[in-house]
Design a protein around this motif. Structure first.
Motif, PDB file in Angstrom:
ATOM      1  N   UNK A   8       0.123 -16.873  -2.790  1.00  0.00           N
ATOM      2  CA  UNK A   8      -0.492 -15.443  -3.023  1.00  0.00           C
ATOM      3  C   UNK A   8       0.639 -14.662  -3.847  1.00  0.00           C
ATOM      4  N   UNK A   9       0.222 -13.588  -4.386  1.00  0.00           N
ATOM      5  CA  UNK A   9       0.784 -12.680  -4.920  1.00  0.00           C
ATOM      6  C   UNK A   9       1.766 -11.924  -4.056  1.00  0.00           C
ATOM      7  N   UNK A  10       3.114 -11.896  -4.104  1.00  0.00           N
ATOM      8  CA  UNK A  10       4.100 -11.327  -3.334  1.00  0.00           C
ATOM      9  C   UNK A  10       4.736 -10.263  -3.845  1.00  0.00           C
ATOM     10  N   UNK A  11       4.616  -9.028  -2.923  1.00  0.00           N
ATOM     11  CA  UNK A  11       5.179  -7.887  -3.216  1.00  0.00           C
ATOM     12  C   UNK A  11       6.223  -7.778  -2.178  1.00  0.00           C
ATOM     13  N   UNK A  12       7.460  -7.435  -2.539  1.00  0.00           N
ATOM     14  CA  UNK A  12       8.595  -7.339  -1.438  1.00  0.00           C
ATOM     15  C   UNK A  12       8.955  -6.172  -1.154  1.00  0.00           C
ATOM     16  N   UNK A  13       8.530  -5.369  -1.769  1.00  0.00           N
ATOM     17  CA  UNK A  13       8.614  -3.593  -1.538  1.00  0.00           C
ATOM     18  C   UNK A  13       9.944  -3.171  -2.205  1.00  0.00           C
ATOM     19  N   UNK A  14      10.612  -3.894  -2.720  1.00  0.00           N
ATOM     20  CA  UNK A  14      11.732  -3.441  -3.628  1.00  0.00           C
ATOM     21  C   UNK A  14      11.847  -3.863  -5.260  1.00  0.00           C
ATOM     22  N   UNK A  15      11.174  -5.069  -5.598  1.00  0.00           N
ATOM     23  CA  UNK A  15      11.275  -5.528  -7.027  1.00  0.00           C
ATOM     24  C   UNK A  15      10.138  -4.799  -7.766  1.00  0.00           C
ATOM     25  N   UNK A  59       2.499  -8.686   1.263  1.00  0.00           N
ATOM     26  CA  UNK A  59       3.138  -7.418   1.131  1.00  0.00           C
ATOM     27  C   UNK A  59       3.595  -6.932   2.538  1.00  0.00           C
ATOM     28  N   UNK A  60       4.521  -5.863   2.344  1.00  0.00           N
ATOM     29  CA  UNK A  60       5.119  -5.270   3.634  1.00  0.00           C
ATOM     30  C   UNK A  60       4.339  -4.561   4.417  1.00  0.00           C
ATOM     31  N   UNK A  61       4.222  -4.526   5.915  1.00  0.00           N
ATOM     32  CA  UNK A  61       3.447  -3.464   6.419  1.00  0.00           C
ATOM     33  C   UNK A  61       3.808  -2.058   5.782  1.00  0.00           C
ATOM     34  N   UNK A  62       2.643  -1.027   5.797  1.00  0.00           N
ATOM     35  CA  UNK A  62       2.980   0.111   5.399  1.00  0.00           C
ATOM     36  C   UNK A  62       3.204   0.992   6.269  1.00  0.00           C
ATOM     37  N   UNK A 348       3.065   1.870  -3.795  1.00  0.00           N
ATOM     38  CA  UNK A 348       3.283   1.014  -2.901  1.00  0.00           C
ATOM     39  C   UNK A 348       4.794   1.185  -2.281  1.00  0.00           C
ATOM     40  N   UNK A 349       5.737   1.286  -3.096  1.00  0.00           N
ATOM     41  CA  UNK A 349       7.204   1.629  -2.680  1.00  0.00           C
ATOM     42  C   UNK A 349       7.197   2.851  -1.836  1.00  0.00           C
ATOM     43  N   UNK A 350       6.389   3.787  -2.167  1.00  0.00           N
ATOM     44  CA  UNK A 350       6.499   5.158  -1.465  1.00  0.00           C
ATOM     45  C   UNK A 350       6.237   4.637  -0.012  1.00  0.00           C
ATOM     46  N   UNK A 351       5.142   3.887   0.236  1.00  0.00           N
ATOM     47  CA  UNK A 351       4.973   3.513   1.527  1.00  0.00           C
ATOM     48  C   UNK A 351       5.454   2.377   2.223  1.00  0.00           C
ATOM     49  N   UNK A 366      10.385  -3.863   3.620  1.00  0.00           N
ATOM     50  CA  UNK A 366      10.511  -5.076   2.510  1.00  0.00           C
ATOM     51  C   UNK A 366      10.385  -6.274   3.251  1.00  0.00           C
ATOM     52  N   UNK A 367       9.973  -7.344   2.463  1.00  0.00           N
ATOM     53  CA  UNK A 367       9.899  -8.549   2.614  1.00  0.00           C
ATOM     54  C   UNK A 367      11.237  -9.446   2.132  1.00  0.00           C
ATOM     55  N   UNK A 368      12.150  -9.506   3.316  1.00  0.00           N
ATOM     56  CA  UNK A 368      13.544 -10.135   3.113  1.00  0.00           C
ATOM     57  C   UNK A 368      14.074 -10.899   4.064  1.00  0.00           C
TER      58      UNK A 368
END
Length: 407
Positions: A8-15, A59-62, A348-351, A366-368
């Protein structure tokens, strides 16, 4: 057992960019790996459950940093304040929390509730009595006599979302009371507002009163938040040391400079403007609609200017205010993009990571590797269309490593 979501497309919350061919592995409530797909990584977990999520977003939970669990989106809350007991209020509040979780918000901060019901909801969730998101509680907000949160005439006694305090000593006592109840945040009313009588932009709590609450909160590393509409009240809250500034409708250049210098976080609550988008028969008092429309004349300008200046924003919906329903929280991300000029990733980062930072929640957002397994699997590419997040049916929610039922 290890579970793996791949491709999947992965959004880690940081990048700033998503990983196009992403891989996420977690066990129980802990993330083991998050990043680019590597077959060697997958091969390390021979007994893992593997899910191909091609065409979906990981993506991370909001995090919703501003909700009211004892407000339900009605045109007016007075009837509920009048007829609902404290126990019934807590039961209803637990349902609102679950709606937020089912919408992908694995963490919420409640900022003012009747009967301080959020304390009970948080405890019940933490003790495993009920299902729900991670709740950061504030109890009742602190207001002045006749201020925002003091909704009724002086000869009427009604349990609402606020407690009135006048003077430094009363505020200090009220803040200590919240710490006694294990509050995660102390909520202050720096100005008037839309849903209470009187001018919405007028300054109310003084710098000295708010500073007293901030000093008490600091003794236990507890957060502070302030409802702020008018420019003077926004700056007063910052001068008092309040950490998160809610709404900030009439933010001016001086306020932006204070926010940058003091490291304050702004929470714009764009979903609250649903109030002015309703027809006359919606049951919202005319004076409330008129004030919200007036706030809107300045709100978007200040928001865009502050965002361009580099002020940190966190996602908050003000869920529970008129026609701002729990469970529709994802719309805030779309509104930040549409009305605030945010990039989809910044919204998304704001959340996620920025909200986690503001709320001092080191293990989420974050996903880390090593972080908490609060994860969303979303239909489609959210960076191409953030409105996907407005519909909870598009989202598989995993909270503390466990899938969340939609029933």
């Amino acid at each position: 057992m290890v579970k793996i979501y791949e491709h999947g497309w992965l959004i880690d919350g940081l990048s700033d960019c998503a990983v196009c061919d992403g891989l996420l592995a977690y066990e129980d409530s802990t993330i083991l790996y998050a990043g680019k797909y590597e077959k060697e990584i997958v091969d390390q977990f021979q007994e893992a459950e593997i899910y191909d999520v091609s065409g979906k977003t990981i993506m991370p939970g909001l995090i919703d940093s501003h909700v009211h669990l004892t407000l339900y989106g009605k045109g007016s809350s007075i009837h509920d304040f009048l007829v609902d007991s404290a126990t019934y209020t807590a039961i209803k509040a637990s349902r609102m929390a679950m709606k937020d979780l089912q919408a992908g918000f694995t963490t919420i901060r409640s900022l003012g509730d009747k009967a301080s019901a959020d304390f009970a909801v948080k405890r019940a969730i933490n003790e495993g009595l009920i299902d729900g998101p991670r709740v950061l509680s504030s109890g009742k907000c602190i207001s002045i006599t006749g201020g925002h949160g003091d909704f009724v005439p002086g000869d009427v006694r009604l349990d609402t979302i606020g407690e009135t305090c006048d003077g430094v000593e009363e505020v200090r006592r009220a803040a200590r009371e919240r710490l006694k109840n294990n509050a995660d945040c102390v909520k202050l009313m720096a100005t008037g507002g839309g849903n209470s009588p009187g001018p919405g932009t007028a300054s109310q709590m003084t710098v000295e009163e708010m500073r007293a609450a901030v000093e008490v909160a600091a003794t236990r590393n507890v957060l502070t938040a302030a409802h702020c509409i008018g420019a003077e009240g926004i700056k007063n809250a910052m001068l008092a040391g309040v950490r998160t500034i809610e709404h900030a409708s009439f933010l001016d250049d001086e306020g932006i400079e204070l926010a940058l210098k003091g490291g304050h976080y702004l929470c714009s609550t764009l979903c609250a403007f649903r109030t002015m988008e309703q027809p006359p028969e919606a049951g919202i008092p005319d004076y409330v609609v008129d004030k919200i429309r007036y706030f809107a004349t300045a709100h978007y300008t200040g928001l865009k200017k502050a965002y361009k200046a580099g002020v940190k924003f966190i996602l908050g919906t003000d869920a529970g205010t008129p026609y701002n329903f729990h469970g529709s929280n994802g719309e805030e991300i779309w509104r930040l993009v549409r009305d605030g000029g945010f990039t989809p990733m910044d919204a998304i980062k704001a959340g996620t990571s920025v909200a986690a930072e503001a709320l001092r929640q080191e293990d989420i957002g974050v996903l880390k590797t090593g972080k908490n397994a609060d994860i969303l699997i979303v239909e489609g590419n959210v960076l191409e269309n953030v409105r996907i997040l407005c519909d909870p049916s598009n989202i598989l929610v995993i909270h503390n490593g466990k899938p969340v039922s939609k029933n």
